[in-house]
Design a protein around this motif. Structure first.
Motif, PDB file in Angstrom:
ATOM      1  N   MET A 143       0.595  -0.991   0.388  1.00 44.39           N
ATOM      2  CA  MET A 143      -0.184   0.268  -0.029  1.00 44.39           C
ATOM      3  C   MET A 143       0.562   1.117  -0.300  1.00 44.39           C
ATOM      4  SD  MET A 143      -3.104   0.877  -0.056  1.00 44.39           S
ATOM      5  CE  MET A 143      -3.987  -0.638   0.610  1.00 44.39           C
ATOM      6  N   GLU A 144       0.677   1.902  -0.854  1.00 45.91           N
ATOM      7  CA  GLU A 144       1.522   3.233  -0.946  1.00 45.91           C
ATOM      8  C   GLU A 144       0.683   4.571  -0.677  1.00 45.91           C
ATOM      9  OE1 GLU A 144       2.125   5.071  -4.963  1.00 45.91           O
ATOM     10  OE2 GLU A 144       0.349   5.420  -5.498  1.00 45.91           O
ATOM     11  N   LEU A 145       1.337   6.086  -0.119  1.00 43.66           N
ATOM     12  CA  LEU A 145       1.066   6.367   0.419  1.00 43.66           C
ATOM     13  C   LEU A 145       1.203   7.889  -0.567  1.00 43.66           C
ATOM     14  CD1 LEU A 145      -1.135   7.818   2.389  1.00 43.66           C
ATOM     15  CD2 LEU A 145       1.378   9.089   3.781  1.00 43.66           C
ATOM     16  N   VAL A 146      -0.102   8.728  -0.459  1.00 43.31           N
ATOM     17  CA  VAL A 146       0.363  10.152  -1.496  1.00 43.31           C
ATOM     18  C   VAL A 146       0.354  11.424  -1.043  1.00 43.31           C
ATOM     19  CG1 VAL A 146       0.183  10.864  -3.412  1.00 43.31           C
ATOM     20  CG2 VAL A 146       0.076   9.003  -3.684  1.00 43.31           C
ATOM     21  N   ILE A 147       1.448  12.320  -0.794  1.00 42.69           N
ATOM     22  CA  ILE A 147       0.834  13.085  -0.124  1.00 42.69           C
ATOM     23  C   ILE A 147       0.845  14.650  -0.699  1.00 42.69           C
ATOM     24  CG2 ILE A 147       1.472  15.008   2.252  1.00 42.69           C
ATOM     25  CD1 ILE A 147       3.259  11.989   2.653  1.00 42.69           C
ATOM     26  N   ARG A 148      -0.322  15.382  -1.170  1.00 41.07           N
ATOM     27  CA  ARG A 148      -0.411  16.704  -1.925  1.00 41.07           C
ATOM     28  C   ARG A 148      -0.899  17.558  -1.326  1.00 41.07           C
ATOM     29  NH1 ARG A 148      -2.568  13.485  -6.888  1.00 41.07           N
ATOM     30  NH2 ARG A 148      -0.493  12.377  -7.632  1.00 41.07           N
ATOM     31  N   ALA A 149      -0.458  18.708  -1.664  1.00 37.21           N
ATOM     32  CA  ALA A 149      -1.359  20.338  -1.075  1.00 37.21           C
ATOM     33  C   ALA A 149      -3.197  20.214  -1.306  1.00 37.21           C
ATOM     34  CB  ALA A 149      -0.246  21.033  -2.095  1.00 37.21           C
ATOM     35  N   ASP A 150      -3.153  20.730  -0.512  1.00 35.02           N
ATOM     36  CA  ASP A 150      -4.969  20.635  -0.877  1.00 35.02           C
ATOM     37  C   ASP A 150      -5.345  22.015  -1.720  1.00 35.02           C
ATOM     38  OD1 ASP A 150      -7.194  20.032   1.153  1.00 35.02           O
ATOM     39  OD2 ASP A 150      -8.024  21.585   0.453  1.00 35.02           O
ATOM     40  N   SER A 151      -6.345  21.527  -2.760  1.00 30.59           N
ATOM     41  CA  SER A 151      -7.152  22.567  -3.605  1.00 30.59           C
ATOM     42  C   SER A 151      -6.900  23.457  -2.867  1.00 30.59           C
ATOM     43  CB  SER A 151      -8.096  21.389  -4.367  1.00 30.59           C
ATOM     44  OG  SER A 151      -7.022  20.240  -5.423  1.00 30.59           O
ATOM     45  N   ASN A 152      -7.667  23.503  -2.254  1.00 34.27           N
ATOM     46  CA  ASN A 152      -8.596  24.684  -1.111  1.00 34.27           C
ATOM     47  C   ASN A 152      -7.581  25.109  -0.147  1.00 34.27           C
ATOM     48  OD1 ASN A 152     -10.886  23.157  -2.831  1.00 34.27           O
ATOM     49  ND2 ASN A 152     -12.155  23.397  -0.770  1.00 34.27           N
ATOM     50  N   VAL A 153      -6.983  24.600   0.219  1.00 36.87           N
ATOM     51  CA  VAL A 153      -6.456  25.084   1.809  1.00 36.87           C
ATOM     52  C   VAL A 153      -4.623  25.725   0.859  1.00 36.87           C
ATOM     53  CG1 VAL A 153      -7.757  24.691   3.728  1.00 36.87           C
ATOM     54  CG2 VAL A 153      -5.900  23.533   2.992  1.00 36.87           C
ATOM     55  N   PHE A 154      -4.382  24.547  -0.135  1.00 39.30           N
ATOM     56  CA  PHE A 154      -2.914  24.764  -0.368  1.00 39.30           C
ATOM     57  C   PHE A 154      -2.027  24.098   0.503  1.00 39.30           C
ATOM     58  CE2 PHE A 154       1.054  26.682  -1.939  1.00 39.30           C
ATOM     59  CZ  PHE A 154       1.269  25.346  -2.570  1.00 39.30           C
ATOM     60  N   ASP A 155      -1.078  24.860   1.233  1.00 40.78           N
ATOM     61  CA  ASP A 155      -0.117  24.102   2.246  1.00 40.78           C
ATOM     62  C   ASP A 155      -1.284  24.621   3.593  1.00 40.78           C
ATOM     63  OD1 ASP A 155       0.375  26.861   1.975  1.00 40.78           O
ATOM     64  OD2 ASP A 155       2.613  26.138   2.137  1.00 40.78           O
ATOM     65  N   GLY A 156      -1.649  24.722   3.732  1.00 39.34           N
ATOM     66  CA  GLY A 156      -2.240  25.762   4.732  1.00 39.34           C
ATOM     67  C   GLY A 156      -2.005  26.581   5.353  1.00 39.34           C
ATOM     68  N   ARG A 157      -2.229  28.136   4.201  1.00 39.15           N
ATOM     69  CA  ARG A 157      -2.193  29.270   4.487  1.00 39.15           C
ATOM     70  C   ARG A 157      -2.983  29.446   4.048  1.00 39.15           C
ATOM     71  NH1 ARG A 157       2.472  30.752  -0.813  1.00 39.15           N
ATOM     72  NH2 ARG A 157       3.268  28.767   0.450  1.00 39.15           N
ATOM     73  N   PHE A 158      -4.017  29.496   3.407  1.00 36.32           N
ATOM     74  CA  PHE A 158      -5.422  29.595   3.442  1.00 36.32           C
ATOM     75  C   PHE A 158      -6.298  28.883   3.960  1.00 36.32           C
ATOM     76  CE2 PHE A 158      -3.331  29.836  -1.244  1.00 36.32           C
ATOM     77  CZ  PHE A 158      -3.320  31.052  -1.328  1.00 36.32           C
ATOM     78  N   ALA A 159      -6.307  28.136   5.313  1.00 38.65           N
ATOM     79  CA  ALA A 159      -6.635  27.950   6.214  1.00 38.65           C
ATOM     80  C   ALA A 159      -7.583  28.651   6.976  1.00 38.65           C
ATOM     81  CB  ALA A 159      -5.458  26.316   7.579  1.00 38.65           C
ATOM     82  N   ASN A 160      -7.662  29.630   6.799  1.00 38.23           N
ATOM     83  CA  ASN A 160      -8.305  30.674   7.974  1.00 38.23           C
ATOM     84  C   ASN A 160      -9.326  31.244   6.380  1.00 38.23           C
ATOM     85  OD1 ASN A 160      -9.069  30.935  10.640  1.00 38.23           O
ATOM     86  ND2 ASN A 160      -8.621  32.711  10.327  1.00 38.23           N
ATOM     87  N   ASN A 161      -9.009  30.771   5.415  1.00 33.65           N
ATOM     88  CA  ASN A 161     -10.165  31.474   4.471  1.00 33.65           C
ATOM     89  C   ASN A 161     -11.470  30.687   4.530  1.00 33.65           C
ATOM     90  OD1 ASN A 161     -11.383  32.053   2.441  1.00 33.65           O
ATOM     91  ND2 ASN A 161      -9.702  33.430   2.448  1.00 33.65           N
ATOM     92  N   GLY A 162     -12.612  31.546   5.047  1.00 34.06           N
ATOM     93  CA  GLY A 162     -13.350  30.794   5.165  1.00 34.06           C
ATOM     94  C   GLY A 162     -14.449  30.562   3.318  1.00 34.06           C
TER      95      GLY A 162
END
Length: 1016
Positions: A567-586
């Motif tokens: 089993m493999e794991l793929v880790i990616r930037a999120d489509s909406n919050v990217f690397d976390g810099r947009f996490a506080n954007n409602g």
């Protein structure tokens, strides 16, 4: 619909595909139970938490013009007319690439961001991040002041500290920075490196382009930036590269424009490009592919090498792959791809995701060169601000230096490595070994809390700056408002460190640009400010050829290539919050993810087969509770909700980062799960042989994929290019078009067996001749499903964020939704996208049932809402077959006004041209009536009242203007030469639920694909 074309079986979710009892009960209940009150499960505090950034867009004054000294109006400035916005060209930085923008400014308050038509990176359009930046600037949770050791301080105190501390120029200093293309920034960087003899500078991005740059270095002996010209290619092969997604490609706006331009079809004579996608996760780009192959990300390497070996027999430069063979060498796709690529030499593109290794990027670059694509469909640019070293390796070396106590001072510019650095570096422990830590950032974040000095950063809309686009167009960033919280820009921050005093950003940028414009500076400076771009491109094109080093190193590539077992794991930037810099954007948190339609969370994606093997059940309908799994990589375990994603590769699990943050802001806090602990220097993007176990816990996910289900009715029409050529009228009933009758497409007379409509008995409305009649057309062949239309509509029309719980209740407020359908087998379906706003029906069902005439037709043909007349019966929503009306259950603005958090500036959040709706009224798309009326007024003024019909193109709706695919057309249906009328005359034009005879003014052009028949 033509009987020659097979009726599709489109489905949104596994439940709809199964059509089991649970699904039938769900669709029968169109409106949620107990939907009139804020239920007990959601406390007022948590409600206010998610409302913060969308309602309380913060500031301390209603007007903060970006001038050196604020003065009251004693005499009205010539360029200011209250109520009339001004527009300023600027640029939005994202990593180290600028996109040109135009900012709408109301008396010193920026209100809306649009693309700059003159800028090659935006072409007048934006991404979801560009639209959401207004919300980032007004975020009340942004850091508001300087802190020293956690206590409030000031910029002047920091400047005094710098004057003393940095007088020692021989101390060991480490600068850690985000990627930045600003020539002013890099000029100051060079000054810092010259001044401090023992300084090092590391650029760290959790998801950068290091692998791609190092790949061109291996292939050509130069670190060059690759630019793909999708509008010039007949054949595109994407290897795990989501190039249409801004989270995966910082040039996505230009990519989307070029990609859709080459796929535009206006008649059966037109051709379109063909996209092959080989990927593990069903991406936005994969959903637009003509042929898609799902394989594990760990096997993409083997697939590329097998294709290179196949091409080697027919092209020069790939001799290193002669005789190579692996498990994919006999795969059915290999000879088909090779044939298509060889038939389109110089007119094809191969591209690989930036997460993959430099060796893969080198191989793909060599394949493009061998096929003659370099200089044609693929160009390479020498980017001066990119460091020669591999930044990931330099960052790991820095962590080692910190642990050894070799660093006296760490200066961090914007980046947040304590949150996003590889877990095995233990960067939080490492940074504590430094004598002084100084951090410039937007929020008092994870890294700031470990710093001696935290400096609050100014938003780019508040500060002077500059930079380059992806391919080298230079722009000036000019502020739209005085810094709300007296923040400091990056260039001001660096200059303070160098000189011990806070300079003016304007002076710093001008000093740099005086080197560019050595004659007639002021005129050229003002022209660049006005246009938003400088006149010349400055990243030179480089001619390339495959180096001898590549051939010698290719043997090691092949020898080290291994089959991805387990089993493999793929880790990616999120489509909406990217690397976390947009996490506080409602806005971004509530935007449904393009493929899963999940909001407010990150999940572990897996295929149906993998889920069955793990004993994980798929999500239910409505309020979806899903099983939680434990993912273990190299001894580190993270628990995450599991989500079954049709079309995902087997034995592969995909997760995204950026969630699970604490102490950042009311939106980001306790939202999702922090998955960065699973990233290490050896497993930055992929991990193999991972352990997966069920925890027995359940977790609720807010997903919109089953909301507004059409119960089997066909809304989306799709055919292959060949089917379209054989039957140009496949998409709808044979229809005629009469421009004399407000541009509506009327169905011809049907036989007795055709469905009848109750609206046949209603009289048609008559319209005055001097009024335009507005209509819209949406080209599904252009729409990529990115969701920027939804964000643009939210920003333009004061649409509130309602939060995870209310989305789970089916109460999302978006006026335009973007439906995602699947067609075919659950393991390997085709995905299709369809934006759905209000249809503005000529015979509107909603108007017939409203007891107070709150919804009526305007003189220019729009279905309009009179909010202060609506009493909230919701009869109109019950009677709307398109399910595009939204009921405002709560008075969101009033809820926040009583929270005590900056209530005096709530109005700064709103577009002053759009009514702020109150509780108990129905909302829906208005065709951006405020923009329509503005254009009508301006036209009336310009023509001295001779005509009230704006010229074609004078009105652009928010969704239309933002769309990078140019998929939306809007205009006057009485103008036979208007673009929207010409579009509606296309034989692919059709109406949703045409048999109901509601006669919508919004129509669609059916989607086409161009699959290779050998892979059908």
């Amino acid at each position: 619909m033509s009987e020659d074309v097979k009726s599709p079986n489109y489905w949104k979710s596994l439940g709809e595909l199964a059509k089991n009892d649970e699904y039938q009960k769900y669709v029968e209940r169109e409106f949620p139970e107990n939907a009139t009150e804020l239920n007990d499960e959601v406390s007022r505090r948590s409600f206010l938490r998610v409302m913060g950034a969308s309602i309380a867009l913060a500031g301390f004054a209603a007007c903060r013009r970006p001038v050196q000294k604020i003065m009251p109006y004693s005499k009205m400035p010539e360029d200011i007319v209250p109520g009339n916005p001004l527009y300023y060209a600027s640029a939005m930085p994202f990593q180290d690439a600028l996109n040109g923008i135009v900012v709408e400014n109301h008396e010193g308050r920026p209100g809306k961001i649009e693309g700059n038509e003159m800028h090659p990176a935006s072409n007048g359009n934006t991404s979801i991040y560009g639209q959401a930046e207004i919300l980032n600037m007004f975020d009340p949770d942004r850091s508001r002041y300087v802190r020293k050791n956690g206590e409030r301080s000031s910029v002047s105190a920091f400047a005094e500290f710098c004057s003393n501390h940095f007088s020692n120029t021989e101390q060991n200093i480490a600068f850690v920075s985000e990627a930045n293309s600003s020539p002013t920034y890099n000029r100051l960087k060079e000054q810092a490196m010259d001044r401090f003899s023992n300084a090092q500078w590391v650029t760290y991005e959790a998801f950068g382009e290091d692998n791609a740059l190092e790949g061109t270095n291996i292939a050509f002996g130069q670190r060059l930036r690759t630019a793909n010209h999708y509008d010039e290619a007949n054949t595109i092969v994407s290897f795990d590269d989501d190039f249409l997604n801004p989270a995966a490609d910082k040039n996505s706006v230009a990519n989307t424009k070029k990609f859709t331009d080459r796929r535009a079809v206006t008649s059966t004579e037109d051709d379109m490009s063909r996209l092959y996608s080989i990927e593990s996760t069903f991406t936005l780009t994969g959903s637009n592919a003509d042929n898609r192959l799902r394989i594990k990300s760990g096997e993409v390497e083997l697939f590329i090498y097998a294709l290179a070996a196949k091409l080697e027999k027919s092209v020069n430069g790939l001799s290193a792959f002669s005789g190579y063979s692996n498990k994919f060498s006999d795969h059915e796709w290999i000879p088909v791809l090779a044939e298509d690529l060889l038939a389109n030499r110089g007119e094809s593109i191969l591209t690989v995701g930036r997460d993959h290794s430099p060796e893969l990027h080198a191989t793909v670059a060599a394949m493009n060169a061998a096929l003659g694509n370099d200089g044609e469909t693929v160009t390479y640019h020498d980017v001066p601000h990119i460091d020669d070293q591999n930044n990931q390796e330099a960052f790991a070396s820095l962590a080692e230096d910190l642990n050894n106590g070799d660093i006296d001072t760490v200066v961090l510019v914007g980046t947040n490595p304590v949150f996003s650095a590889p877990a095995d570096l233990n960067f939080d422990d490492a940074i504590s070994q430094a004598g002084q830590v100084i951090h410039l950032s937007d929020y008092y974040d994870e890294t700031s809390k470990l710093a001696n000095w935290h400096i609050n950063r100014a938003h780019f809309l508040e500060a002077w700056g500059d930079g380059y686009s992806y391919t080298g167009t230079r722009s000036i960033i000019q502020p739209q408002i005085e810094p709300l919280y007296s923040g400091v820009s990056e260039i001001e921050f660096l200059s303070t460190i160098l000189n011990g005093n806070k300079p003016k950003g304007y002076d710093l940028v001008q000093e740099t640009w005086k080197d560019f414009y050595t004659t007639n500076f002021q005129k050229q400076w003002e022209q660049a400010l006005h246009d938003g771009i400088a006149g010349e491109n400055t990243f030179p094109l480089k001619s390339v050829s495959i180096s001898n080093e590549f051939s010698s190193q290719a043997d090691s590539f092949l020898n080290n290539a291994e089959t991805s077992d387990g089993m493999e794991l793929v880790i990616r930037a999120d489509s909406n919050v990217f690397d976390g810099r947009f996490a506080n954007n409602g806005w971004l948190q509530e935007l449904p993810e393009p493929m899963t339609k999940i909001t407010w969370d990150n999940v572990a994606l897996m295929s149906k087969k993998t889920a069955d093997e793990l004993g994980v059940k798929e999500a239910g309908l409505g309020k979806s509770e899903v099983e939680v799994i434990a993912l273990t990589v190299n001894g580190t375990t993270v628990e995450l909700p599991a989500w079954v994603q049709p079309g995902h590769a087997d034995d592969s699990i995909t997760i995204t980062v950026g969630y699970g943050r604490e102490g950042i802001g009311r939106v980001a806090n306790e939202t999702g799960v922090d998955t960065y602990p699973l990233r290490t220097t050896q497993n930055m993007h992929f991990a193999s042989d991972i352990s997966v176990e069920k925890t027995g816990e359940m977790y609720e996910i807010a997903c919109t994929q089953d909301h507004n289900t059409m119960e089997g009715r066909s809304l989306l029409r799709h055919a292959t290019l060949q089917e379209y050529r054989e039957d140009p009228h496949f998409s709808s009933y044979e229809s005629s078009y009469d421009a004399e009758m407000p541009g509506l497409a009327y169905a011809e007379e049907h036989g007795e067996d055709e469905p009848l409509s109750i609206f046949n008995s209603y009289d048609e409305q008559e319209y005055p001749d001097d009024q335009p009649q507005w209509g819209m057309s949406i080209d599904l062949n252009a729409c990529t499903g990115c969701g920027v239309c939804t964000i643009a509509c939210t920003a333009e029309n004061n649409i509130p964020v309602v939060g995870k719980r209310e989305v789970s209740n089916g109460r999302e407020m978006h006026w335009i939704r973007n439906d995602r359908y699947f067609d075919g087998d659950v393991n390997n379906p085709k995905a299709l996208h369809q934006p759905v706003p209000c249809m503005h029906c000529e015979m509107a069902p909603c108007e017939q049932v409203c007891p107070v005439a709150a919804t009526t037709h305007s003189e220019d043909g729009m279905n309009q809402m009179t909010y202060n007349r609506c009493i909230g019966t919701r009869y109109c929503a019950n009677n709307c077959p398109y399910k595009v009306r939204r009921f405002n259950f709560f008075n969101y603005s009033e809820e926040f006004l009583t929270s005590g958090d900056d209530p005096e500036i709530v109005q700064m959040a709103m577009n002053p041209e759009v009514t702020v709706r109150f509780r108990g009224v129905m909302e829906k798309c208005t065709y951006c009536v405020q923009r329509v009326n503005r254009a009508k007024i301006e036209t009336d003024i310009e023509t001295n009242g001779e005509t009230q019909k704006p010229e074609d193109g004078a009105v652009e709706t928010a969704c239309q203007q933002a769309c990078p695919a140019d998929a939306i057309y809007f205009g006057d249906l009485t103008d036979p030469d208007s673009e929207v009328v010409q579009t509606k005359k296309n034989n692919r034009n059709y109406l949703l639920l045409e048999e109901l005879n509601t006669r919508p003014r919004t129509s669609y052009l059916s989607e086409l694909s161009n699959p290779n028949p050998k892979l059908a």
